[in-house]
Structure formats: structure tokens, C-alpha cells
Design a protein around this motif. Structure first.
Motif, PDB file in Angstrom:
ATOM      1  N   VAL A 195       3.629   8.848   3.017  1.00 26.33           N
ATOM      2  CA  VAL A 195       1.790   8.633   3.166  1.00 26.33           C
ATOM      3  C   VAL A 195       0.800   8.578   3.796  1.00 26.33           C
ATOM      4  O   VAL A 195       0.928   9.115   5.129  1.00 26.33           O
ATOM      5  CB  VAL A 195       1.907   7.433   2.464  1.00 26.33           C
ATOM      6  CG1 VAL A 195      -0.386   6.421   1.777  1.00 26.33           C
ATOM      7  CG2 VAL A 195       2.994   6.365   1.485  1.00 26.33           C
ATOM      8  N   THR A 196      -0.274   9.905   2.958  1.00 21.95           N
ATOM      9  CA  THR A 196      -1.349   9.673   4.327  1.00 21.95           C
ATOM     10  C   THR A 196      -2.030   8.772   4.553  1.00 21.95           C
ATOM     11  O   THR A 196      -2.694   8.038   3.667  1.00 21.95           O
ATOM     12  CB  THR A 196      -2.246  10.961   3.851  1.00 21.95           C
ATOM     13  OG1 THR A 196      -0.832  12.294   3.105  1.00 21.95           O
ATOM     14  CG2 THR A 196      -3.556  11.379   4.184  1.00 21.95           C
ATOM     15  N   ALA A 204       0.964  -1.166  -0.064  1.00 22.40           N
ATOM     16  CA  ALA A 204       0.185  -0.232   0.505  1.00 22.40           C
ATOM     17  C   ALA A 204       1.117   0.927   0.119  1.00 22.40           C
ATOM     18  O   ALA A 204       0.819   2.307  -0.550  1.00 22.40           O
ATOM     19  CB  ALA A 204      -0.826   0.453   1.182  1.00 22.40           C
ATOM     20  N   ALA A 205       2.725   1.298   0.798  1.00 21.14           N
ATOM     21  CA  ALA A 205       2.422   2.306   1.141  1.00 21.14           C
ATOM     22  C   ALA A 205       3.337   2.703  -0.912  1.00 21.14           C
ATOM     23  O   ALA A 205       3.606   3.723  -0.952  1.00 21.14           O
ATOM     24  CB  ALA A 205       4.274   1.713   2.111  1.00 21.14           C
ATOM     25  N   THR A 206       3.803   1.618  -0.746  1.00 23.10           N
ATOM     26  CA  THR A 206       4.775   1.566  -2.623  1.00 23.10           C
ATOM     27  C   THR A 206       3.440   2.027  -3.441  1.00 23.10           C
ATOM     28  O   THR A 206       3.896   3.415  -4.664  1.00 23.10           O
ATOM     29  CB  THR A 206       4.911   0.303  -3.308  1.00 23.10           C
ATOM     30  OG1 THR A 206       5.962   0.104  -2.379  1.00 23.10           O
ATOM     31  CG2 THR A 206       5.633   0.555  -4.285  1.00 23.10           C
ATOM     32  N   LEU A 207       2.416   1.447  -3.481  1.00 22.25           N
ATOM     33  CA  LEU A 207       1.788   2.326  -4.664  1.00 22.25           C
ATOM     34  C   LEU A 207       0.846   3.996  -4.835  1.00 22.25           C
ATOM     35  O   LEU A 207       0.517   4.078  -5.101  1.00 22.25           O
ATOM     36  CB  LEU A 207      -0.141   1.243  -4.368  1.00 22.25           C
ATOM     37  CG  LEU A 207       0.311   0.007  -5.042  1.00 22.25           C
ATOM     38  CD1 LEU A 207      -1.074  -1.217  -4.048  1.00 22.25           C
ATOM     39  CD2 LEU A 207       0.839   0.086  -6.070  1.00 22.25           C
ATOM     40  N   ALA A 208       0.803   3.840  -3.045  1.00 21.08           N
ATOM     41  CA  ALA A 208       0.174   5.650  -2.589  1.00 21.08           C
ATOM     42  C   ALA A 208       1.295   6.438  -2.904  1.00 21.08           C
ATOM     43  O   ALA A 208       1.366   7.842  -3.506  1.00 21.08           O
ATOM     44  CB  ALA A 208      -0.168   5.390  -0.950  1.00 21.08           C
ATOM     45  N   LYS A 209       2.767   6.252  -2.890  1.00 20.58           N
ATOM     46  CA  LYS A 209       3.987   7.151  -3.123  1.00 20.58           C
ATOM     47  C   LYS A 209       3.617   6.957  -4.640  1.00 20.58           C
ATOM     48  O   LYS A 209       4.162   7.714  -5.628  1.00 20.58           O
ATOM     49  CB  LYS A 209       5.086   6.675  -2.734  1.00 20.58           C
ATOM     50  CG  LYS A 209       5.413   6.319  -1.427  1.00 20.58           C
ATOM     51  CD  LYS A 209       5.369   8.040  -1.139  1.00 20.58           C
ATOM     52  CE  LYS A 209       6.420   8.434  -1.057  1.00 20.58           C
ATOM     53  NZ  LYS A 209       6.508   9.991  -0.598  1.00 20.58           N
ATOM     54  N   THR A 210       3.886   5.610  -5.388  1.00 21.19           N
ATOM     55  CA  THR A 210       3.560   6.185  -6.866  1.00 21.19           C
ATOM     56  C   THR A 210       2.442   6.797  -7.594  1.00 21.19           C
ATOM     57  O   THR A 210       2.761   7.579  -8.709  1.00 21.19           O
ATOM     58  CB  THR A 210       3.677   4.372  -7.181  1.00 21.19           C
ATOM     59  OG1 THR A 210       4.406   3.966  -6.951  1.00 21.19           O
ATOM     60  CG2 THR A 210       3.768   4.304  -9.281  1.00 21.19           C
ATOM     61  N   PHE A 211       1.251   6.162  -6.853  1.00 21.56           N
ATOM     62  CA  PHE A 211      -0.148   7.050  -7.320  1.00 21.56           C
ATOM     63  C   PHE A 211      -0.838   8.134  -6.746  1.00 21.56           C
ATOM     64  O   PHE A 211      -2.012   8.559  -7.231  1.00 21.56           O
ATOM     65  CB  PHE A 211      -0.728   5.525  -8.067  1.00 21.56           C
ATOM     66  CG  PHE A 211      -0.461   4.622  -8.878  1.00 21.56           C
ATOM     67  CD1 PHE A 211       0.183   4.781 -10.321  1.00 21.56           C
ATOM     68  CD2 PHE A 211      -0.199   3.532  -8.434  1.00 21.56           C
ATOM     69  CE1 PHE A 211       0.138   4.554 -11.154  1.00 21.56           C
ATOM     70  CE2 PHE A 211       0.769   2.565  -9.170  1.00 21.56           C
ATOM     71  CZ  PHE A 211       0.300   2.669 -10.184  1.00 21.56           C
ATOM     72  N   ASP A 212       0.330   8.723  -5.540  1.00 19.85           N
ATOM     73  CA  ASP A 212      -0.538   9.894  -5.346  1.00 19.85           C
ATOM     74  C   ASP A 212      -1.580   9.474  -4.374  1.00 19.85           C
ATOM     75  O   ASP A 212      -2.797  10.359  -4.537  1.00 19.85           O
ATOM     76  CB  ASP A 212      -0.840  10.725  -5.950  1.00 19.85           C
ATOM     77  CG  ASP A 212      -0.710  12.231  -5.071  1.00 19.85           C
ATOM     78  OD1 ASP A 212      -0.423  12.309  -4.135  1.00 19.85           O
ATOM     79  OD2 ASP A 212      -1.327  13.898  -5.493  1.00 19.85           O
ATOM     80  N   ALA A 213      -1.545   8.712  -3.792  1.00 17.02           N
ATOM     81  CA  ALA A 213      -2.715   7.719  -2.786  1.00 17.02           C
ATOM     82  C   ALA A 213      -2.867   7.881  -1.789  1.00 17.02           C
ATOM     83  O   ALA A 213      -1.993   7.875  -0.976  1.00 17.02           O
ATOM     84  CB  ALA A 213      -3.278   5.941  -3.008  1.00 17.02           C
ATOM     85  N   ASP A 214      -4.379   7.966  -1.125  1.00 16.72           N
ATOM     86  CA  ASP A 214      -4.611   7.682   0.532  1.00 16.72           C
ATOM     87  C   ASP A 214      -4.503   6.459   0.348  1.00 16.72           C
ATOM     88  O   ASP A 214      -5.724   6.233   0.466  1.00 16.72           O
ATOM     89  CB  ASP A 214      -5.751   9.158   0.855  1.00 16.72           C
ATOM     90  CG  ASP A 214      -5.343  10.297   0.764  1.00 16.72           C
ATOM     91  OD1 ASP A 214      -4.139  10.822   0.619  1.00 16.72           O
ATOM     92  OD2 ASP A 214      -6.112  11.261   0.533  1.00 16.72           O
ATOM     93  N   VAL A 215      -4.451   6.412   2.110  1.00 12.07           N
ATOM     94  CA  VAL A 215      -4.522   4.650   2.065  1.00 12.07           C
ATOM     95  C   VAL A 215      -5.276   5.066   3.337  1.00 12.07           C
ATOM     96  O   VAL A 215      -5.013   5.807   4.920  1.00 12.07           O
ATOM     97  CB  VAL A 215      -3.109   4.228   2.826  1.00 12.07           C
ATOM     98  CG1 VAL A 215      -3.819   2.744   3.275  1.00 12.07           C
ATOM     99  CG2 VAL A 215      -2.702   4.039   1.278  1.00 12.07           C
ATOM    100  N   ASP A 216      -6.593   4.514   3.831  1.00  6.99           N
ATOM    101  CA  ASP A 216      -7.584   3.266   5.027  1.00  6.99           C
ATOM    102  C   ASP A 216      -6.998   2.339   5.196  1.00  6.99           C
ATOM    103  O   ASP A 216      -6.832   1.151   4.538  1.00  6.99           O
ATOM    104  CB  ASP A 216      -8.415   3.793   4.916  1.00  6.99           C
ATOM    105  CG  ASP A 216      -9.454   4.623   4.814  1.00  6.99           C
ATOM    106  OD1 ASP A 216      -8.901   5.935   5.553  1.00  6.99           O
ATOM    107  OD2 ASP A 216     -10.164   5.524   4.135  1.00  6.99           O
TER     108      ASP A 216
END
Length: 286
Positions: A75-76, A20-32
Motif C-alpha cells: 500500500v502506498t 485501511a490496508a484491506t480497503l486500500a488493496k481492494t479499492f486501489d487507494a492511497d493512505v495518509d
């Protein structure tokens, strides 16, 4: 982009959070980050309710560590502890309610380092979820790339199976990543044709056509390539492909999937078992 990551206070949960952290950094995503505590049914025993409260308190402690790991990578992230009878159903409900683009989980830890093992939770998600599911391979938290650098789409060989290329193109376009289209050719398809060379040429032609479509649809992509991997079996064909630590593989659902639902087919399941790259399984388009 918004991600829902299903968390367990186990190495499997850590793998999911790392992806999730890697995807969030790549695609500028927020995570729940979502942790599901099993619902304790009242049976008249006074300790049931207290036990439920202890589980919730522990869950909040565990999930706080997961959020801290995400925050440390910039990551947010937010934390939610749910009470439910099914982790998979609870994750699907939460993801739909929050309009998540992906459900992210870690795979089972049976077997050797790397690769994918489908456990009970991932199996339930991969046979019902209306939301795309991202699976972290075993040990992903032990050696996590900073970001995804390329997207591979597994182009189906059988008619009727969904083509994940449109989803892969959208994903790659969001981060300006190159796309590799892969078709797997094996002698296992001899039931469909007596001529192996003819089958291989059919797959090459299909890959070239898909590459042309991708080039027109996503003209700003840094690179669009196609490859045909051939072997006696699907597994031997897979071994001829090379993967980097920062690759992401996208596969589609079986022709047996209900509309807008995931159903992991036998070929996709074998692909998961044969790769150590993170995999996104996409629901059937229609």
C-alpha cells in the motif's frame, strides 16, 4: 481513492491501520496515516515546550511503524504528525484538506473480541464528520482479510433515515464487488403498525424495489441480492444474517443529521454493536 487513517500506538490504532490496508488493496487507494499529538499550552514552565517536542518525536517513531505495516502489504502510504486539541477535529480537518474519501479508525477495545464499541474519538466523528467514517471491529488486526469481497447496505426501515445504497453501489462498482441489501424487521416496530406480517411485507417490498433500482444503476455488478432478517428485536434479526471475514457493511445517518454530516442514529448504533464486520457510516445526503 484516498484514505485518512487516524492512528494511535495501541491495538485500536493497529485495527484501524489493518482496515485501511484491506480497503486500500481492494479499492486501489492511497493512505495518509495521521497521528495527533495533544497541544501543550504554554504556561511559563520551561519544560512544556520540551515535552511537546518529545511527544512529536515519539509520534514520528510510532507512525513510521504503521506506515511500514502498510508498505509491507503493498500500500502506498505517507505519515503526518499533527498538533491539536482534538483527534476527531484534527482528522476531519486533514481529511477535508486532502479530499479524502474515507476516515478510517479502530474502535474501542472494551468488551469481547469482535464487534464495535464506540469510544470518545469514534463518537465525535460519528456525530459530526462530513466525510464517511470506516470503523474496524475489535481484533481486526489479529485476523485481517487480504481484501473486501462483498458490500452490504443496511436499508433503513424508518422514513427519513438516509439510504446508504447509492454510496454502497459506487463503492462496490469501483472494485466489481457484489452487493447485498439488508432490511431488518423486528416486533419493535409495532408502534407503526398492528400487523407484523404487514410490516414484514412492507420491508420485503422496499428491498425488492431497491434491488431493481440497483440492477438498473449498476448493471455490471457481479451480483445484487436482497434479504429481510426478522426477529423479535433488532439484535435477534441481526443474528440471522451471516457474515464472512471479508464483508463490508455500509449504514446511513439518522434523520436528525445535518445536511452532509454524519449523525449515528440509535438503530445504526445497535447494528454496529451486533456485527463484527467493518462498517462505513455515510453522511446524510441532503
Amino acid at each position: 481513492m484516498h484514505l485518512t487513517v487516524g492512528y494511535l500506538a495501541t491495538p485500536t490504532g493497529d485495527d484501524g491501520v489493518a482496515l485501511a490496508a484491506t480497503l486500500a488493496k481492494t479499492f486501489d487507494a492511497d493512505v495518509d496515516v495521521v497521528l495527533v499529538v495533544r497541544h501543550e499550552l504554554p504556561d511559563g514552565h520551561p519544560g512544556r515546550g520540551q515535552y511537546q517536542e518529545v511527544l512529536i518525536e515519539r509520534g514520528q517513531e510510532w507512525i513510521a511503524r504503521a506506515v511500514a505495516a502498510l508498505t509491507a502489504r503493498g500500500v502506498t502510504a505517507s505519515a503526518t504528525v499533527l498538533i491539536g486539541d482534538s483527534l476527531a477535529e484534527s482528522l476531519i480537518g486533514f481529511a477535508e484538506e486532502h479530499q479524502s474519501d474515507l476516515i478510517v479508525i479502530g474502535g474501542a477495545r472494551d468488551g469481547f473480541f469482535g464487534g464495535h464499541v464506540i469510544g470518545p474519538v469514534s463518537s465525535a466523528l460519528l456525530h459530526n464528520s462530513p466525510v464517511p467514517v470506516a470503523l474496524a471491529p475489535r481484533g481486526y488486526a489479529d485476523d485481517t482479510p487480504a481484501a473486501i469481497t462483498a458490500v452490504t447496505a443496511a436499508i433503513p426501515a424508518r422514513a427519513g433515515d438516509d439510504n446508504p445504497l447509492p454510496f454502497a453501489m459506487t463503492l462496490a462498482g469501483a472494485a466489481g464487488l457484489p452487493i447485498r441489501m439488508v432490511s431488518l424487521v423486528s416486533s419493535e416496530h409495532l408502534a407503526y403498525t398492528e400487523n407484523v406480517a404487514e410490516l414484514r411485507q412492507m420491508q420485503i417490498t422496499a428491498a425488492e424495489e431497491n434491488m431493481a433500482v440497483a440492477a438498473k444503476t449498476l448493471p455490471d455488478a457481479p451480483g445484487i441480492t436482497s434479504a429481510v432478517a426478522e426477529g423479535m428485536t433488532l439484535e435477534s434479526a441481526l443474528k440471522k444474517l451471516t457474515w464472512s471475514d471479508a464483508d463490508l457493511l455500509v449504514v446511513g445517518s439518522s434523520r436528525f443529521a445535518a445536511p452532509k454530516r454524519i449523525f449515528l442514529g440509535s438503530t445504526a448504533a445497535r447494528i454496529l454493536a451486533g456485527t463484527d464486520a467493518p462498517v462505513i457510516v455515510v453522511p446524510r445526503f441532503a
